[in-house]
Design a protein around this motif. Structure first.
Motif, PDB file in Angstrom:
ATOM      1  N   ALA A 211       1.005  -1.047   0.082  1.00 46.57           N
ATOM      2  CA  ALA A 211      -0.142  -0.443  -0.255  1.00 46.57           C
ATOM      3  C   ALA A 211       0.954   1.530   0.065  1.00 46.57           C
ATOM      4  CB  ALA A 211      -0.752   0.392   0.946  1.00 46.57           C
ATOM      5  N   PRO A 212       1.407   1.029  -0.963  1.00 41.64           N
ATOM      6  CA  PRO A 212       2.302   2.470  -1.118  1.00 41.64           C
ATOM      7  C   PRO A 212       1.622   4.216  -1.417  1.00 41.64           C
ATOM      8  CG  PRO A 212       1.937   1.612  -3.504  1.00 41.64           C
ATOM      9  CD  PRO A 212       1.824   0.827  -2.182  1.00 41.64           C
ATOM     10  N   HIS A 213       0.202   3.868  -1.550  1.00 42.40           N
ATOM     11  CA  HIS A 213      -0.867   5.054  -1.663  1.00 42.40           C
ATOM     12  C   HIS A 213      -1.716   5.042  -0.625  1.00 42.40           C
ATOM     13  CE1 HIS A 213       1.459   6.319  -5.400  1.00 42.40           C
ATOM     14  NE2 HIS A 213       0.926   4.624  -5.782  1.00 42.40           N
ATOM     15  N   GLY A 214      -1.446   4.509   0.396  1.00 44.32           N
ATOM     16  CA  GLY A 214      -2.207   4.668   1.414  1.00 44.32           C
ATOM     17  C   GLY A 214      -2.893   3.495   2.321  1.00 44.32           C
ATOM     18  N   LEU A 215      -2.597   2.676   3.568  1.00 42.79           N
ATOM     19  CA  LEU A 215      -3.949   1.860   4.118  1.00 42.79           C
ATOM     20  C   LEU A 215      -4.487   2.042   5.018  1.00 42.79           C
ATOM     21  CD1 LEU A 215      -4.664  -0.704   3.907  1.00 42.79           C
ATOM     22  CD2 LEU A 215      -2.300  -1.652   5.616  1.00 42.79           C
ATOM     23  N   ALA A 216      -5.657   2.410   4.655  1.00 37.69           N
ATOM     24  CA  ALA A 216      -6.497   2.573   6.152  1.00 37.69           C
ATOM     25  C   ALA A 216      -7.363   1.537   6.581  1.00 37.69           C
ATOM     26  CB  ALA A 216      -7.852   3.957   5.896  1.00 37.69           C
ATOM     27  N   VAL A 217      -7.631   1.573   7.501  1.00 35.58           N
ATOM     28  CA  VAL A 217      -8.042   0.086   8.770  1.00 35.58           C
ATOM     29  C   VAL A 217      -9.134   0.568   9.480  1.00 35.58           C
ATOM     30  CG1 VAL A 217      -7.547  -2.189  10.364  1.00 35.58           C
ATOM     31  CG2 VAL A 217      -5.167  -1.128   8.509  1.00 35.58           C
ATOM     32  N   HIS A 218     -10.184  -0.370   9.204  1.00 32.50           N
ATOM     33  CA  HIS A 218     -10.960  -0.242   9.904  1.00 32.50           C
ATOM     34  C   HIS A 218     -11.788  -1.252  10.151  1.00 32.50           C
ATOM     35  CE1 HIS A 218     -11.710   4.293   8.342  1.00 32.50           C
ATOM     36  NE2 HIS A 218     -11.789   3.738   7.536  1.00 32.50           N
ATOM     37  N   THR A 219     -12.738  -1.805  11.120  1.00 33.78           N
ATOM     38  CA  THR A 219     -13.454  -2.854  11.979  1.00 33.78           C
ATOM     39  C   THR A 219     -14.812  -2.905  12.093  1.00 33.78           C
ATOM     40  OG1 THR A 219     -11.535  -3.123  13.104  1.00 33.78           O
ATOM     41  CG2 THR A 219     -13.641  -3.990  13.826  1.00 33.78           C
ATOM     42  N   ALA A 220     -15.604  -3.728  11.466  1.00 31.94           N
ATOM     43  CA  ALA A 220     -17.355  -4.470  11.539  1.00 31.94           C
ATOM     44  C   ALA A 220     -17.402  -4.789  12.416  1.00 31.94           C
ATOM     45  CB  ALA A 220     -17.057  -4.614   9.607  1.00 31.94           C
ATOM     46  N   PRO A 221     -18.912  -4.858  12.429  1.00 34.58           N
ATOM     47  CA  PRO A 221     -19.087  -6.015  13.872  1.00 34.58           C
ATOM     48  C   PRO A 221     -19.331  -7.200  13.221  1.00 34.58           C
ATOM     49  CG  PRO A 221     -20.068  -3.676  13.661  1.00 34.58           C
ATOM     50  CD  PRO A 221     -19.644  -3.974  12.151  1.00 34.58           C
ATOM     51  N   GLY A 222     -19.279  -8.310  13.869  1.00 30.11           N
ATOM     52  CA  GLY A 222     -19.791  -9.473  13.444  1.00 30.11           C
ATOM     53  C   GLY A 222     -18.405 -10.480  12.659  1.00 30.11           C
TER      54      GLY A 222
END
Length: 269
Positions: free
Chosen positions: A234-245
């Motif tokens: 991910a040289p152009h950026g990596l955003a990490v999020h969480t979803a339920p389940g």
């Protein structure tokens, strides 16, 4: 939105996510169930002559054909769940610049990097039993759990006996379900994992040319790994999020669908 769906669950599980998108956002599911050789490999020990490149050929052709049928302006987002994330990322790097999506959204997908390419025997019984319990629960609309201690230390035979009791108790399986029937479902599930593991083993991904968004399930396949290996690509950026389940129910739960749809429609970094 173009969603790459690798099977395991029916493609209808994307319905909640597509319904949560704005009315002017189109949604297309590119379903690998339409590739007979891919589907049949899960019934024959995970063996296949397919490669990631050959699957990407088919998916790119389907994507291009849809863009001709339904030309549309505005940004395009690729979404890939599980092994579908590997294919969505490979598709992006195959396409020419005007065709490329603006972003990739990866749903609990494990990166195809060297550190995550494991031999088949690395998929040990406790891990497989845990994943299979998630899968069975999602298929049946129930929570199937081994309880305290989970599947740690269990071999396949003992684990399936325990899982059969748990699944019957919670209503995921009917009373009287025979153990050989559960074993057959388990073997097919594992063969599907082996197929994807072998496909990934010969794949050498290029770094992503677009930003990546990773949405991990709260109960992820690898819960202790924050980025599932995607930071390396991910040289152009990596955003990490969480979803339920968990890995499977994140596609069908309304609360998870709302999180995922919001990330598809509105970039967050």
């Amino acid at each position: 939105m173009y969603a790459v769906h690798p099977g395991a669950l029916p493609s209808s599980v994307w319905g909640g996510i597509t319904q949560a998108l704005p009315g002017d956002c189109g949604a297309v599911v590119l379903d690998l169930a339409g590739v007979p050789e891919y589907f049949e490999a899960a019934l024959s020990g995970g063996r296949t002559e397919l490669t990631v490149a050959s699957l990407v050929d088919r998916l790119v052709a389907e994507y291009r054909a849809d863009r001709v049928r339904q030309p549309a302006g505005g940004p395009v987002t690729f979404v890939g769940w599980s092994f579908g994330g590997v294919l969505a990322q490979a598709m992006t790097e195959r396409l020419t610049r005007p065709e490329c999506p603006d972003r990739l959204v990866l749903l609990d997908s494990i990166a195809p990097t060297d550190a995550y390419q494991q031999p088949d025997d690395a998929l040990d019984p406790p891990l497989l039993l845990r994943w299979f319990a998630m899968y069975l629960g999602a298929k049946r609309g129930r929570t199937v759990s081994f309880g305290p201690g989970g599947s740690v230390g269990l071999d396949t035979g003992t684990g399936l006996v325990r899982l059969l009791d748990v699944a019957i108790d919670c209503g995921a399986l009917a009373a009287g379900t025979p153990l050989p029937g559960l074993r057959k479902l388990y073997d097919t599930y594992v063969d599907g994992l082996l197929r994807n593991n072998r496909l990934t083993a010969t794949h050498r991904p290029a770094p992503s040319s677009v930003p990546l968004v990773l949405v991990k399930a709260a109960d992820s396949l690898i819960p202790e790994d924050e980025t599932l290996g995607w930071a390396e690509l991910a040289p152009h950026g990596l955003a990490v999020h969480t979803a339920p389940g968990d890995h499977y129910t994140m596609l069908s739960r309304p609360d998870a669908a709302a999180v995922i749809a919001e990330l598809i429609r509105r970039p967050r970094y």
